[in-house]
Design a protein around this motif. Structure first.
Motif, PDB file in Angstrom:
ATOM      1  N   ARG A  70     -21.796   7.621  12.022  1.00  0.00           N
ATOM      2  CA  ARG A  70     -20.744   7.834  11.019  1.00  0.00           C
ATOM      3  C   ARG A  70     -19.449   7.146  11.413  1.00  0.00           C
ATOM      4  O   ARG A  70     -18.818   6.468  10.591  1.00  0.00           O
ATOM      5  CB  ARG A  70     -20.503   9.334  10.824  1.00  0.00           C
ATOM      6  CG  ARG A  70     -19.519   9.655   9.687  1.00  0.00           C
ATOM      7  CD  ARG A  70     -19.361  11.165   9.533  1.00  0.00           C
ATOM      8  NE  ARG A  70     -18.675  11.495   8.304  1.00  0.00           N
ATOM      9  CZ  ARG A  70     -17.357  11.598   8.168  1.00  0.00           C
ATOM     10  NH1 ARG A  70     -16.577  11.377   9.234  1.00  0.00           N
ATOM     11  NH2 ARG A  70     -16.811  11.907   7.005  1.00  0.00           N
ATOM     12  N   ARG A 111     -32.376   9.265  19.600  1.00  0.00           N
ATOM     13  CA  ARG A 111     -31.269   8.732  20.385  1.00  0.00           C
ATOM     14  C   ARG A 111     -31.269   7.203  20.437  1.00  0.00           C
ATOM     15  O   ARG A 111     -30.262   6.584  20.778  1.00  0.00           O
ATOM     16  CB  ARG A 111     -31.307   9.296  21.813  1.00  0.00           C
ATOM     17  CG  ARG A 111     -32.468   8.786  22.634  1.00  0.00           C
ATOM     18  CD  ARG A 111     -32.696   9.614  23.885  1.00  0.00           C
ATOM     19  NE  ARG A 111     -31.649   9.436  24.858  1.00  0.00           N
ATOM     20  CZ  ARG A 111     -31.702   8.566  25.863  1.00  0.00           C
ATOM     21  NH1 ARG A 111     -32.751   7.781  25.985  1.00  0.00           N
ATOM     22  NH2 ARG A 111     -30.723   8.483  26.724  1.00  0.00           N
ATOM     23  N   HIS A 163     -21.683  14.193   9.619  1.00  0.00           N
ATOM     24  CA  HIS A 163     -21.467  13.979  11.049  1.00  0.00           C
ATOM     25  C   HIS A 163     -22.803  14.106  11.765  1.00  0.00           C
ATOM     26  O   HIS A 163     -23.529  15.082  11.584  1.00  0.00           O
ATOM     27  CB  HIS A 163     -20.481  15.003  11.607  1.00  0.00           C
ATOM     28  CG  HIS A 163     -20.353  14.946  13.099  1.00  0.00           C
ATOM     29  ND1 HIS A 163     -19.727  13.908  13.744  1.00  0.00           N
ATOM     30  CD2 HIS A 163     -20.813  15.787  14.072  1.00  0.00           C
ATOM     31  CE1 HIS A 163     -19.786  14.103  15.043  1.00  0.00           C
ATOM     32  NE2 HIS A 163     -20.436  15.242  15.274  1.00  0.00           N
ATOM     33  N   ILE A 164     -23.135  13.101  12.540  1.00  0.00           N
ATOM     34  CA  ILE A 164     -24.392  13.085  13.288  1.00  0.00           C
ATOM     35  C   ILE A 164     -24.058  13.047  14.763  1.00  0.00           C
ATOM     36  O   ILE A 164     -23.376  12.135  15.235  1.00  0.00           O
ATOM     37  CB  ILE A 164     -25.240  11.860  12.892  1.00  0.00           C
ATOM     38  CG1 ILE A 164     -25.580  11.908  11.396  1.00  0.00           C
ATOM     39  CG2 ILE A 164     -26.513  11.793  13.728  1.00  0.00           C
ATOM     40  CD1 ILE A 164     -26.198  10.631  10.868  1.00  0.00           C
ATOM     41  N   GLU A 165     -24.518  14.039  15.480  1.00  0.00           N
ATOM     42  CA  GLU A 165     -24.212  14.118  16.901  1.00  0.00           C
ATOM     43  C   GLU A 165     -24.822  12.939  17.641  1.00  0.00           C
ATOM     44  O   GLU A 165     -26.024  12.661  17.505  1.00  0.00           O
ATOM     45  CB  GLU A 165     -24.766  15.419  17.494  1.00  0.00           C
ATOM     46  CG  GLU A 165     -23.977  16.657  17.115  1.00  0.00           C
ATOM     47  CD  GLU A 165     -22.589  16.678  17.745  1.00  0.00           C
ATOM     48  OE1 GLU A 165     -22.405  16.033  18.797  1.00  0.00           O
ATOM     49  OE2 GLU A 165     -21.694  17.323  17.174  1.00  0.00           O
ATOM     50  N   PRO A 166     -24.014  12.211  18.419  1.00  0.00           N
ATOM     51  CA  PRO A 166     -24.581  11.125  19.232  1.00  0.00           C
ATOM     52  C   PRO A 166     -25.364  11.695  20.394  1.00  0.00           C
ATOM     53  O   PRO A 166     -25.288  12.899  20.698  1.00  0.00           O
ATOM     54  CB  PRO A 166     -23.341  10.367  19.708  1.00  0.00           C
ATOM     55  CG  PRO A 166     -22.253  11.398  19.738  1.00  0.00           C
ATOM     56  CD  PRO A 166     -22.555  12.346  18.603  1.00  0.00           C
ATOM     57  N   ASP A 212     -25.597   4.516  18.647  1.00  0.00           N
ATOM     58  CA  ASP A 212     -26.276   5.531  19.456  1.00  0.00           C
ATOM     59  C   ASP A 212     -25.301   6.266  20.383  1.00  0.00           C
ATOM     60  O   ASP A 212     -25.498   7.439  20.692  1.00  0.00           O
ATOM     61  CB  ASP A 212     -27.376   4.873  20.294  1.00  0.00           C
ATOM     62  CG  ASP A 212     -28.539   4.379  19.440  1.00  0.00           C
ATOM     63  OD1 ASP A 212     -28.722   4.902  18.330  1.00  0.00           O
ATOM     64  OD2 ASP A 212     -29.249   3.460  19.888  1.00  0.00           O
ATOM     65  N   GLY A 245     -22.121   7.756  17.625  1.00  0.00           N
ATOM     66  CA  GLY A 245     -22.535   8.317  16.350  1.00  0.00           C
ATOM     67  C   GLY A 245     -22.394   7.296  15.234  1.00  0.00           C
ATOM     68  O   GLY A 245     -21.391   6.581  15.167  1.00  0.00           O
ATOM     69  N   GLN A 247     -31.519   8.942  10.377  1.00  0.00           N
ATOM     70  CA  GLN A 247     -31.116  10.185  11.043  1.00  0.00           C
ATOM     71  C   GLN A 247     -31.203  11.396  10.122  1.00  0.00           C
ATOM     72  O   GLN A 247     -31.369  12.517  10.602  1.00  0.00           O
ATOM     73  CB  GLN A 247     -29.682  10.047  11.561  1.00  0.00           C
ATOM     74  CG  GLN A 247     -29.508   9.028  12.683  1.00  0.00           C
ATOM     75  CD  GLN A 247     -29.933   9.592  14.033  1.00  0.00           C
ATOM     76  OE1 GLN A 247     -30.553  10.637  14.112  1.00  0.00           O
ATOM     77  NE2 GLN A 247     -29.586   8.892  15.092  1.00  0.00           N
ATOM     78  N   THR A 285     -26.384  11.837  24.497  1.00  0.00           N
ATOM     79  CA  THR A 285     -25.549  12.020  25.684  1.00  0.00           C
ATOM     80  C   THR A 285     -24.771  10.746  25.964  1.00  0.00           C
ATOM     81  O   THR A 285     -25.311   9.646  25.899  1.00  0.00           O
ATOM     82  CB  THR A 285     -26.429  12.362  26.901  1.00  0.00           C
ATOM     83  OG1 THR A 285     -27.234  13.487  26.581  1.00  0.00           O
ATOM     84  CG2 THR A 285     -25.567  12.656  28.119  1.00  0.00           C
ATOM     85  N   GLN A 286     -23.481  10.872  26.244  1.00  0.00           N
ATOM     86  CA  GLN A 286     -22.651   9.693  26.484  1.00  0.00           C
ATOM     87  C   GLN A 286     -23.225   8.871  27.637  1.00  0.00           C
ATOM     88  O   GLN A 286     -23.503   9.380  28.713  1.00  0.00           O
ATOM     89  CB  GLN A 286     -21.215  10.116  26.810  1.00  0.00           C
ATOM     90  CG  GLN A 286     -20.507  10.756  25.625  1.00  0.00           C
ATOM     91  CD  GLN A 286     -20.387   9.794  24.449  1.00  0.00           C
ATOM     92  OE1 GLN A 286     -19.998   8.655  24.611  1.00  0.00           O
ATOM     93  NE2 GLN A 286     -20.727  10.270  23.265  1.00  0.00           N
ATOM     94  N   MET A 312     -30.780  17.716  12.974  1.00  0.00           N
ATOM     95  CA  MET A 312     -29.717  18.209  12.127  1.00  0.00           C
ATOM     96  C   MET A 312     -30.331  18.830  10.876  1.00  0.00           C
ATOM     97  O   MET A 312     -31.436  18.473  10.472  1.00  0.00           O
ATOM     98  CB  MET A 312     -28.757  17.088  11.734  1.00  0.00           C
ATOM     99  CG  MET A 312     -29.364  15.977  10.916  1.00  0.00           C
ATOM    100  SD  MET A 312     -28.148  14.757  10.438  1.00  0.00           S
ATOM    101  CE  MET A 312     -27.101  15.754   9.380  1.00  0.00           C
TER     102      MET A 312
END
Length: 496
Positions: free
Chosen positions: A75, A386, A187-190, A70, A73, A125, A192-193, A1
């Motif tokens: 946040r 991750r 906002h921090i992208e998590p 993880d 996210g 992060q 892969t689900q 990020m």
């Protein structure tokens, strides 16, 4: 990020520090109001669960919260935890019975785990490994500050406003922190689900709860059979946890972490902190009151000196590590100071001036603070982004378990030792500092000698724990924290 601006990063650190302080304070501020709360609610026999419920809930939820950070996210988990924490604080203040209060404290403990972990995860992060130690040290300062001011603040609030405000004081401060966090926490992208390790979470929860209950009950003769059953259940559940982690596609605590020597050393050192210092802090006032014949107020000087040393060292080494990128030397020096200081405590004769244990325990605090927050940052830097939440949870978890179990063991050992050595006519259950100070000089000297003799092997055992930590610290791979945003350690030869 993308990197945050200097202003936003500072606002973020202020927000995370405030929230971390609230979570840490709620663990210490309640101690001085417990007797008043138990009297008002008419449930003195359940008083201990106000503390145990909070601690146990926060410990059990650590790996679960770390994995959720993880997955969805940090946040979202952080803000949700803060809202739940405020709701639980409101509910605790309105408690009309002890079960209600204990339930509220359990909810507070669960949300406190999210505040503690996600604060460290968010910093990991948004900063590079090189920047991380100084910010982690600032956030980590919340715990020693809470230890210093919590009991005094709790007593003042209880005396002047009522015990309900011990919990309600969180509301205005927490709302302000929440508004700041909504703006400051990015906002921090998590990742892969992924699937959540439900079986591992359940097995770990059963294992830890059974272990805490076992070490709590084992000191009671009437409950020892139940304690043995609880130990057995804990071992079986832990075996099931390890099996689940080996089979899970996305384990709660990836065991592959511990094949990395840096992570193995960091988690072991975190465990040493819980065993070697956090466990004894709660008993230092009792030791000082009985062995040095002081008042309750004066007895607080030794733990205050310990925590003050921890605070100064934690901040100092964090900023030094960020400036140089070097980190290996600090846990080596820190564990050596801890082992030396606790050895001196074990060898002290009866009756030295109070400033002597104050200075010695200040040194132990300095040694512990030298790597308390730093090893979290180093462990985070040894995994991919991750897995930041999971590794942060693992490092904190072993510290909590070490402190919880060792605290119970020390309590049982001290209780048994004092009861066995007291002369006829003195009842350990009714032996208070006030009773001892009212006794004749010979009895005072005898009690002081008994407490000295009981605590000396305790200090010696903790010194051995730090000595083991020194050996482990020497195994830390030499390296330098990277300036890159993606967390990667730049390994160097051992001779560098």
């Amino acid at each position: 990020m993308p990197a945050l601006s200097t202003l936003r990063l500072r606002l973020l650190v202020v927000s995370l520090l405030t929230v971390s302080f609230l979570g840490a304070l709620d663990h210490t501020i309640v101690s001085t109001s417990l007797a008043t709360i138990a009297g008002d609610l008419g449930a003195l026999e359940h008083m201990g669960w106000v503390v145990v419920g909070y601690t146990l809930a926060s410990t059990v939820l650590l790996p679960v919260i770390g994995k959720l950070g993880d997955l969805v996210g940090p946040r979202a988990v952080f803000l949700t935890s803060l809202v739940v924490f405020l709701f639980a604080s409101l509910a605790c203040g309105f408690a009309g019975s002890m079960p209600w209060l204990i339930a509220g404290r359990v909810l507070q403990g669960m949300s406190s785990a999210g505040l503690q972990l996600m604060s460290q995860t968010i910093i990991a992060q948004v900063t590079s490994p090189r920047e991380r130690p100084k910010h982690m040290a600032v956030i980590g300062a919340a715990f020693p500050i809470a230890i210093l001011v919590g009991p005094v603040l709790g007593g003042v609030i209880t005396d002047f406003w009522g015990w309900q405000w011990v919990f309600w004081v969180n509301i205005p401060v927490g709302i302000g922190a929440l508004l700041l966090a909504i703006f400051a926490v990015p906002h921090i992208e998590p990742g892969t689900q992924r699937r959540f390790d439900v079986r591992g979470a359940l097995a770990f929860t059963v294992s830890l709860i059974s272990l805490v209950l076992a070490v709590t009950w084992v000191a009671e003769p009437a409950l020892r059979t139940v304690a043995i059953v609880a130990f057995t259940v804990s071992l079986m559940a832990f075996a099931g946890f390890l099996l689940a982690e080996n089979r899970a596609a996305e384990p709660l605590v990836p065991l592959r972490f511990f094949r990395n020597r840096t992570i193995g050393v960091a988690t072991t050192l975190s465990f040493i902190i819980g065993v070697g210092l956090f466990s004894i802090t709660a008993y230092l006032p009792t030791y000082v009151q009985m062995a040095y014949q002081t008042t309750a107020t004066v007895s607080g000087l030794v733990p205050i000196a310990t925590v003050f040393g921890m605070l100064l060292s934690n901040l100092g080494t964090g900023f030094l590590a960020s400036r140089t990128g070097r980190y290996r030397l600090y846990p080596v020096i820190g564990t050596a100071l801890g082992a030396g200081g606790l050895t001196v405590m074990a060898l002290l004769p009866v009756g030295p001036p109070l400033w002597v244990p104050m200075v010695v325990m200040f040194g132990v605090g300095v040694g512990t603070g030298a790597f308390m927050s730093l090893i979290v940052a180093v462990a985070q830097s040894a995994v991919s982004r991750r897995d930041t939440g999971s590794i942060t949870a693992a490092v904190n978890l072993v510290r909590q378990i070490g402190a919880t179990v060792t605290t119970a063991v020390i309590g049982g050992a001290v209780g048994f030792g004092v009861s066995a050595l007291l002369p006829v006519g003195l009842d350990a259950a009714q032996l208070t500092p006030q009773v001892v100070r009212a006794a004749d000089v010979a009895t005072q000297a005898q009690v002081a000698a008994i407490y000295h003799d009981v605590f000396a092997p305790v200090f010696a055992g903790l010194a051995v724990a730090y000595a083991i930590g020194l050996v482990v610290a020497l195994l830390m791979p030499s390296g330098r924290l990277s300036d890159e945003q993606d967390p990667v350690l730049h390994a160097e030869p051992a001779t560098a």
